[in-house]
Design a protein around this motif. Structure first.
Motif, PDB file in Angstrom:
ATOM      1  N   LEU A   1     -15.276  84.243 -47.856  1.00  0.00           N
ATOM      2  CA  LEU A   1     -15.030  83.839 -46.466  1.00  0.00           C
ATOM      3  C   LEU A   1     -13.669  83.159 -46.322  1.00  0.00           C
ATOM      4  N   ILE A   2     -13.263  82.410 -47.334  1.00  0.00           N
ATOM      5  CA  ILE A   2     -11.945  81.771 -47.302  1.00  0.00           C
ATOM      6  C   ILE A   2     -10.862  82.842 -47.327  1.00  0.00           C
ATOM      7  N   ARG A   3     -11.010  83.823 -48.212  1.00  0.00           N
ATOM      8  CA  ARG A   3     -10.033  84.931 -48.279  1.00  0.00           C
ATOM      9  C   ARG A   3      -9.949  85.667 -46.947  1.00  0.00           C
ATOM     10  N   LYS A   4     -11.093  85.908 -46.343  1.00  0.00           N
ATOM     11  CA  LYS A   4     -11.155  86.696 -45.107  1.00  0.00           C
ATOM     12  C   LYS A   4     -10.627  85.951 -43.884  1.00  0.00           C
ATOM     13  N   HIS A   5     -10.948  84.649 -43.770  1.00  0.00           N
ATOM     14  CA  HIS A   5     -10.653  83.914 -42.535  1.00  0.00           C
ATOM     15  C   HIS A   5      -9.570  82.837 -42.664  1.00  0.00           C
ATOM     16  N   GLY A   6      -9.093  82.583 -43.887  1.00  0.00           N
ATOM     17  CA  GLY A   6      -8.133  81.499 -44.082  1.00  0.00           C
ATOM     18  C   GLY A   6      -6.735  81.802 -43.585  1.00  0.00           C
TER      19      GLY A   6
END
Length: 169
Positions: free
Chosen positions: A92-97
């Protein structure tokens, strides 16, 4: 880039009819969230993007942090942070950061703890030891990375700069 991993503050178990996602903060949780928010302000730990679970207790934790932010921050409420609370949040960090220099996650355990443990390759000995023991409610891990975009995030590449628990403030 800097990642701020904040576990939601202590929730209220007083109403057994509430669904887990609907549990609010209890009095102690509200106090602890305020303490960690004041600490963040005093230490200039200011996110410019916040990913927050959609649960009531994480949104209430976010509400305690917001008055102490001194700059604009993009806030995304993500149900996946609640739904994936048994896993880690790296995907989720990779996708939304994106390219946020200071990214904050307000989430749940065990995912918050697992994320911190999986990403922190180095760190101050005391902070690393504390992190391995327990990730209490309203605790904050600050992990620094030498990357340009969160899509580049890899395990054990972060430096645990500090691990702060409200009871230590």
């Amino acid at each position: 880039m800097r990642l701020l991993l904040l576990r939601h503050a202590k929730s209220d178990w007083g109403d057994p009819s509430l669904a887990d996602i609907d549990r609010p903060l209890n009095r102690r949780g509200k106090s602890a969230a305020g303490e960690i928010a004041r600490y963040m302000k005093s230490e200039r730990l200011v996110p410019n993007r916040i990913l927050c679970s959609t649960s009531q207790r994480t949104r209430e934790t976010l509400a305690k942090v917001l008055p102490y932010l001194q700059q604009e921050a993009q806030i995304l409420l993500l149900s996946d942070l609640y739904l994936q609370s048994e896993d880690d949040y790296t995907g989720l960090i990779r996708k939304h950061g994106g390219r946020a220099q200071n990214l904050m996650i307000i989430g749940h355990n065990p995912a918050t703890e697992e994320t911190a443990l999986s990403l922190a390759g180095t760190g101050k000995t005391e902070a690393m030891d504390d992190l391995r023991i327990k990730y209490p409610t309203a605790a904050l891990a600050v992990i620094d990375f030498d990357i340009n975009d969160w899509s580049e995030l890899k395990a054990k590449t972060g430096h645990l700069e500090r691990f702060v628990k409200p009871r230590d403030l």
